[in-house]
Write a protein that holds these residues in place. Structure first.
Motif, mmCIF file in Angstrom:
data_model
loop_
_atom_site.group_PDB
_atom_site.id
_atom_site.type_symbol
_atom_site.label_atom_id
_atom_site.label_comp_id
_atom_site.label_asym_id
_atom_site.label_seq_id
_atom_site.Cartn_x
_atom_site.Cartn_y
_atom_site.Cartn_z
ATOM 1 N N LEU A 52 11.831 -5.743 26.144
ATOM 2 C CA LEU A 52 12.662 -6.734 25.679
ATOM 3 C C LEU A 52 12.503 -6.988 24.570
ATOM 4 O O LEU A 52 11.398 -6.994 23.631
ATOM 5 C CB LEU A 52 11.914 -7.953 26.633
ATOM 6 C CG LEU A 52 12.582 -9.404 26.167
ATOM 7 C CD1 LEU A 52 14.133 -9.423 26.663
ATOM 8 C CD2 LEU A 52 11.864 -10.472 26.833
ATOM 9 N N VAL A 53 13.730 -7.348 23.686
ATOM 10 C CA VAL A 53 13.806 -8.115 22.589
ATOM 11 C C VAL A 53 14.591 -9.269 22.709
ATOM 12 O O VAL A 53 15.786 -9.191 23.169
ATOM 13 C CB VAL A 53 14.783 -6.876 21.484
ATOM 14 C CG1 VAL A 53 14.789 -7.537 19.911
ATOM 15 C CG2 VAL A 53 13.881 -5.643 21.129
ATOM 16 N N HIS A 54 14.247 -10.275 22.046
ATOM 17 C CA HIS A 54 14.663 -11.645 22.159
ATOM 18 C C HIS A 54 14.759 -12.243 20.613
ATOM 19 O O HIS A 54 13.921 -12.128 19.657
ATOM 20 C CB HIS A 54 14.047 -12.428 23.155
ATOM 21 C CG HIS A 54 14.587 -13.904 23.070
ATOM 22 N ND1 HIS A 54 13.580 -14.842 22.598
ATOM 23 C CD2 HIS A 54 15.451 -14.561 23.408
ATOM 24 C CE1 HIS A 54 14.038 -16.065 23.068
ATOM 25 N NE2 HIS A 54 15.432 -15.686 23.423
ATOM 26 N N ALA A 55 15.991 -12.902 20.462
ATOM 27 C CA ALA A 55 16.204 -13.837 19.265
ATOM 28 C C ALA A 55 16.585 -15.024 19.611
ATOM 29 O O ALA A 55 17.614 -14.961 20.258
ATOM 30 C CB ALA A 55 16.684 -13.227 18.181
ATOM 31 N N ARG A 56 16.361 -16.137 19.382
ATOM 32 C CA ARG A 56 16.938 -17.749 19.600
ATOM 33 C C ARG A 56 16.979 -18.517 18.181
ATOM 34 O O ARG A 56 16.277 -18.574 17.758
ATOM 35 C CB ARG A 56 15.867 -18.244 20.506
ATOM 36 C CG ARG A 56 16.770 -19.565 21.289
ATOM 37 C CD ARG A 56 15.711 -20.243 22.430
ATOM 38 N NE ARG A 56 14.789 -20.766 21.818
ATOM 39 C CZ ARG A 56 13.580 -21.677 22.349
ATOM 40 N NH1 ARG A 56 13.820 -21.364 23.742
ATOM 41 N NH2 ARG A 56 12.804 -22.162 22.021
ATOM 42 N N LEU A 57 18.324 -18.716 18.118
ATOM 43 C CA LEU A 57 18.708 -19.615 16.948
ATOM 44 C C LEU A 57 18.171 -18.955 15.798
ATOM 45 O O LEU A 57 17.652 -19.634 14.957
ATOM 46 C CB LEU A 57 18.097 -21.057 17.226
ATOM 47 C CG LEU A 57 18.640 -21.682 18.522
ATOM 48 C CD1 LEU A 57 17.995 -23.001 18.754
ATOM 49 C CD2 LEU A 57 20.003 -21.680 18.586
ATOM 50 N N VAL A 58 18.408 -17.541 15.730
ATOM 51 C CA VAL A 58 18.077 -16.861 14.452
ATOM 52 C C VAL A 58 19.196 -16.151 13.647
ATOM 53 O O VAL A 58 19.407 -16.413 12.576
ATOM 54 C CB VAL A 58 17.134 -15.755 14.745
ATOM 55 C CG1 VAL A 58 16.512 -14.948 13.492
ATOM 56 C CG2 VAL A 58 15.793 -16.341 15.391
ATOM 57 N N LEU A 59 19.783 -15.389 14.318
ATOM 58 C CA LEU A 59 20.966 -14.423 13.751
ATOM 59 C C LEU A 59 22.107 -15.270 13.088
ATOM 60 O O LEU A 59 22.711 -14.805 11.900
ATOM 61 C CB LEU A 59 21.577 -13.589 14.664
ATOM 62 C CG LEU A 59 20.425 -12.498 15.425
ATOM 63 C CD1 LEU A 59 20.968 -11.489 16.154
ATOM 64 C CD2 LEU A 59 19.458 -12.066 14.434
ATOM 65 N N VAL A 60 22.244 -16.537 13.406
ATOM 66 C CA VAL A 60 23.186 -17.409 12.848
ATOM 67 C C VAL A 60 22.933 -17.409 11.457
ATOM 68 O O VAL A 60 23.825 -17.676 10.481
ATOM 69 C CB VAL A 60 23.619 -18.596 13.828
ATOM 70 C CG1 VAL A 60 22.402 -19.562 13.513
ATOM 71 C CG2 VAL A 60 24.901 -19.255 13.328
ATOM 72 N N HIS A 61 21.686 -17.625 10.928
ATOM 73 C CA HIS A 61 21.225 -17.682 9.556
ATOM 74 C C HIS A 61 21.150 -16.435 8.851
ATOM 75 O O HIS A 61 20.829 -16.577 7.585
ATOM 76 C CB HIS A 61 20.253 -18.597 9.703
ATOM 77 C CG HIS A 61 19.909 -19.722 10.406
ATOM 78 N ND1 HIS A 61 20.829 -20.779 9.847
ATOM 79 C CD2 HIS A 61 19.628 -20.307 11.648
ATOM 80 C CE1 HIS A 61 20.452 -22.063 10.697
ATOM 81 N NE2 HIS A 61 20.025 -21.623 11.799
ATOM 82 N N VAL A 62 21.097 -15.319 9.438
ATOM 83 C CA VAL A 62 21.007 -14.068 8.728
ATOM 84 C C VAL A 62 22.159 -13.649 8.076
ATOM 85 O O VAL A 62 23.174 -13.387 8.615
ATOM 86 C CB VAL A 62 20.173 -12.951 9.840
ATOM 87 C CG1 VAL A 62 20.217 -11.661 9.080
ATOM 88 C CG2 VAL A 62 19.336 -13.404 10.370
ATOM 89 N N PRO A 63 22.013 -13.121 6.818
ATOM 90 C CA PRO A 63 23.063 -12.750 6.184
ATOM 91 C C PRO A 63 23.747 -11.394 6.498
ATOM 92 O O PRO A 63 24.701 -11.368 6.937
ATOM 93 C CB PRO A 63 22.740 -12.591 4.483
ATOM 94 C CG PRO A 63 21.605 -13.554 4.419
ATOM 95 C CD PRO A 63 20.579 -13.759 5.890
ATOM 96 N N ASP A 64 22.893 -10.637 6.737
ATOM 97 C CA ASP A 64 23.375 -9.263 7.260
ATOM 98 C C ASP A 64 23.031 -9.186 8.925
ATOM 99 O O ASP A 64 22.248 -8.602 9.388
ATOM 100 C CB ASP A 64 22.562 -8.103 6.480
ATOM 101 C CG ASP A 64 23.193 -6.669 7.136
ATOM 102 O OD1 ASP A 64 23.949 -6.578 7.768
ATOM 103 O OD2 ASP A 64 22.914 -5.882 6.229
ATOM 104 N N ARG A 65 23.848 -10.150 9.468
ATOM 105 C CA ARG A 65 23.652 -10.046 10.860
ATOM 106 C C ARG A 65 23.855 -8.591 11.493
ATOM 107 O O ARG A 65 23.250 -8.365 12.761
ATOM 108 C CB ARG A 65 24.703 -11.232 11.638
ATOM 109 C CG ARG A 65 24.172 -12.701 11.229
ATOM 110 C CD ARG A 65 25.128 -13.581 11.710
ATOM 111 N NE ARG A 65 26.438 -14.105 10.822
ATOM 112 C CZ ARG A 65 26.179 -14.462 9.706
ATOM 113 N NH1 ARG A 65 25.147 -15.192 9.434
ATOM 114 N NH2 ARG A 65 27.111 -14.593 9.063
ATOM 115 N N GLU A 66 24.827 -7.907 11.137
ATOM 116 C CA GLU A 66 25.288 -6.644 11.862
ATOM 117 C C GLU A 66 23.958 -5.672 11.669
ATOM 118 O O GLU A 66 23.525 -5.129 12.759
ATOM 119 C CB GLU A 66 26.307 -6.107 11.273
ATOM 120 C CG GLU A 66 26.761 -4.909 11.841
ATOM 121 C CD GLU A 66 28.151 -4.232 11.205
ATOM 122 O OE1 GLU A 66 28.330 -3.059 11.349
ATOM 123 O OE2 GLU A 66 28.809 -4.795 10.008
#
Length: 264
Positions: free
Chosen positions: A107-121
């Motif tokens: 399992l890999v999980h991220a919550r309310l994280v990627l929206v802030h990451v410049p290189d989301r891809e």
């Protein structure tokens, strides 16, 4: 979260702990329901990305037990120190720029994280690459553009002020590279990343004490930036915080969209 010079919501600020507590109250039941649906249990290996606080990490640790593993990562692990005992391993890590802290995760999980990451891809590719075949990815992120108001029922001057300050918050986020419509893209992005059986749902709290606590802590945390950018005055913010504290306002959050899929 990803480290950038312009990151708005620093984990080291006093209000960060209050925000994480509010997030836990609002969203942990949703997150845990998804985990339970995956059949998570003893022996699972999990990577909690951008963990921030300890609520999800501690819950995972109890579920996976001594035969499992929970790797909890963030660029600032100050608030994770209390959870750093087996089966939990805490690491300083930037998901947007660094290689995964392991492989073969169930399992890999991220919550309310990627929206802030410049290189989301890149971050999403990293998370997918860390899964074992058949492993699950769960990404949960807000979509403020779907519902931009903190007071959807804007019926008076208190609500109008609250929404004006929320618009200022959204501008600060956008100016720092946040994608305010990221949540709705998650199902497509998970499919494009090669995941199978992709599904998604959304949760939208409209009013609760935790919504009020989150609003108060967030506004206090970004107060200086709002004033410096000319988006609100100190008087505006003092009045808004007093309005929130009065308990008579219906304060909402942006919808949180949860998307999940399985690696082939």
């Amino acid at each position: 979260m990803t480290r950038t010079d312009g990151y708005l919501l620093d984990n080291r600020q006093t209000e960060a702990g209050r925000r994480f507590d509010a997030f836990a109250t609002l969203f942990d039941p949703i997150t845990f329901r998804h985990f339970e649906g995956f059949g998570l249990g003893p022996g699972w290996r999990c990577w909690e990305v951008g963990a921030g606080g300890t609520s999800v990490v501690s819950w995972l640790a109890k579920k996976v037990g001594p035969t499992g593993k929970v790797v909890a990562t963030d660029i600032d692990t100050t608030l994770l120190a209390a959870a750093a005992r087996p089966p939990v391993e805490v690491r300083v890590h930037d998901v947007g720029t660094e290689e995964p802290p392991g492989e073969g995760f169930d399992l890999v999980h991220a919550r309310l994280v990627l929206v802030h990451v410049p290189d989301r891809e890149r971050a999403l590719r990293s998370m997918v690459s860390a899964l074992r075949p058949g492993g699950r990815l769960l990404v949960e992120d807000a979509d403020p553009a779907l519902q931009p108001l903190v007071c959807p029922d804007e019926h008076g001057p208190e609500q109008q002020l609250a929404n004006r300050i929320r618009h200022g918050f959204r501008k600060l986020l956008a100016d720092r590279g946040a994608d305010l419509s990221y949540g709705r893209k998650l199902p497509r992005l998970l499919r494009e990343a090669g995941l199978h059986r992709v599904e998604a749902d959304a949760y939208f709290p409209v009013t609760s004490p935790a919504c009020a606590e989150l609003e108060s802590a967030t506004v206090r945390q970004i107060r200086d930036q709002l004033v410096a950018a000319g988006l609100a005055t100190d008087q505006d913010i003092d009045q808004h915080l007093a309005n929130v504290a009065s308990g008579g306002m219906d304060l909402a959050t942006a919808p949180m969209i949860s998307a999940w899929g399985r690696k082939g």
